[in-house]
Motif scaffolding. Structure first.
Motif, PDB file in Angstrom:
ATOM      1  N   ASN A  70       5.634  -3.437  -6.148  1.00  0.00           N
ATOM      2  CA  ASN A  70       5.537  -4.857  -5.844  1.00  0.00           C
ATOM      3  C   ASN A  70       6.401  -5.714  -5.671  1.00  0.00           C
ATOM      4  O   ASN A  70       6.785  -6.910  -6.078  1.00  0.00           O
TER       5      ASN A  70
ATOM      6  N   SER B   4       1.520   3.457  -2.173  1.00  0.00           N
ATOM      7  CA  SER B   4       1.239   3.360  -3.594  1.00  0.00           C
ATOM      8  C   SER B   4       0.564   4.595  -3.932  1.00  0.00           C
ATOM      9  O   SER B   4       0.192   5.335  -2.890  1.00  0.00           O
TER      10      SER B   4
ATOM     11  N   HIS C 132       0.918  -1.101   0.199  1.00  0.00           N
ATOM     12  CA  HIS C 132      -0.080   0.120   0.051  1.00  0.00           C
ATOM     13  C   HIS C 132       0.736   1.375  -0.047  1.00  0.00           C
ATOM     14  O   HIS C 132       0.431   2.293   0.173  1.00  0.00           O
TER      15      HIS C 132
ATOM     16  N   THR D 184       1.277   0.259  -7.443  1.00  0.00           N
ATOM     17  CA  THR D 184       2.026  -0.299  -6.377  1.00  0.00           C
ATOM     18  C   THR D 184       3.372  -0.586  -6.565  1.00  0.00           C
ATOM     19  O   THR D 184       3.893  -0.973  -7.625  1.00  0.00           O
TER      20      THR D 184
ATOM     21  N   GLU E 249      -4.710   1.798  -8.580  1.00  0.00           N
ATOM     22  CA  GLU E 249      -3.440   1.750  -7.774  1.00  0.00           C
ATOM     23  C   GLU E 249      -2.334   1.350  -8.299  1.00  0.00           C
ATOM     24  O   GLU E 249      -2.152   0.210  -9.079  1.00  0.00           O
TER      25      GLU E 249
END
Length: 327
Positions: A283, A67, A65, A281, A279
């Motif tokens: 990762n 993000s 999150h 993100t 979103e």
């Protein structure tokens, strides 16, 4: 291997997403394929539970999150001159070879909207008025059918900037309908509402007589979405193309679409608008173990089209884009 890599990405994404106001605890995710991974099946349209993932080494919550979130709307252009027969045949289940043959027979340079396409876009300005009223930026493919659709759907005002981006053009090459006009021609037709300074060359140097691979097309769209990420605007409308959007949303390993749609509903219809909470993100947790090259999935939805060319590197530096459709 390509199916396993994408399956692992989706599975790890789902177990890393928190149940929050942005992602409900029970959400349908369309994974596009029945993919077997570690003896577990990820089934198209399955209902999943979003959970909090922890790092086993330090017991810390994953950084999924950390993000950037935006509201993005994607609109396919209205019907264009090369569309009617090919689209009708595709709806009836024709082969990909037949689809391409009809497109070639009805080909036209930078294919403009048909009268029906103009009517579709004009009607869209009324149907989608409540969705586009807060749009801060309009982005379009440089092909005139997309720009024209944008102007009819959301008439130019001083409230939105309008920018043409090469990344959002249709799968390129071979067919003349995918070849854009010169920058000066576009300025003459659409100025002063549009900014064409982001186009990399005066002429269409990107077009060749060879059809671009689906992988390359999907990657362009991914790069275009990353460009949207860097914009200060949070409500953005992008007008693009059916093939481009399908290749990116169905096949790109770093784009996950949460929409609950069945396979036959995945392709955008002419002048269809879809709205997403998006979103972007970091990762790292999901991809650190998988530095493999991910290829386009070869499933029934691709109609056995040949997928060669640029491969997509799945690395920790490339953000995951999660698009959750707003219904």
């Amino acid at each position: 291997m390509q199916r396993v890599v994408r399956a692992l990405l989706i599975a790890r994404t789902l177990t890393s997403l928190k149940a929050s106001s942005s992602f409900s605890s029970s959400t349908a995710i369309t994974n596009r394929n029945d993919i077997t991974c570690d003896s577990k099946k990820i089934v198209t349209g399955a209902t999943v539970m979003m959970t909090t993932a922890t790092n086993s080494t330090n017991n810390a919550t994953t950084n999924i999150h950390a993000s950037i979130k935006k509201r993005l709307l994607f609109l396919r252009h209205g019907q264009a001159m090369h569309n009617p027969r090919a689209e009708e045949a595709k709806d009836k289940g024709c082969s990909h070879e037949t689809f391409l043959k009809l497109m070639q027979e009805d080909d036209a340079f930078d294919a403009p909207l048909t009268q029906l396409g103009i009517s579709q876009a004009t009607l869209a300005s009324l149907s989608y008025k409540h969705k586009v009223k807060d749009v801060q930026l309009v982005v379009s493919s440089p092909l005139t059918r997309a720009i024209h659709t944008a102007d009819l759907t959301i008439p130019p005002t001083s409230l939105q900037n309008r920018i043409c981006i090469e990344d959002f053009r249709e799968i390129n090459g071979w067919l003349l309908n995918s070849k854009r006009r010169s920058k000066q021609d576009l300025i003459h037709i659409f100025h002063p509402h549009w900014d064409f300074n982001y186009l990399p060359s005066e002429q269409d140097d990107a077009w060749t007589e060879t059809l671009e691979s689906q992988e390359s097309c999907a990657e362009r769209c991914y790069q275009g979405m990353l460009w949207l990420k860097e914009r200060e605007e949070t409500n953005i409308l992008t007008v693009a193309h059916g093939g481009l959007l399908r290749f990116a949303m169905v096949q790109h390993p770093n784009i996950i679409v949460v929409d609950g749609r069945k396979t036959q509903e995945q392709r955008f219809e002419n002048c269809e608008l879809r709205e997403y909470d998006v979103e972007f993100t970091t990762n790292i947790d999901m991809l650190a173990e998988k530095q493999n090259e991910a290829h386009v999935d070869e499933d029934a939805d691709t109609n056995n089209e040949e997928n060669t060319g640029v491969t997509v590197k799945v690395t920790t530096e490339r953000p995951l884009i999660i698009l959750r459709e707003i219904h």
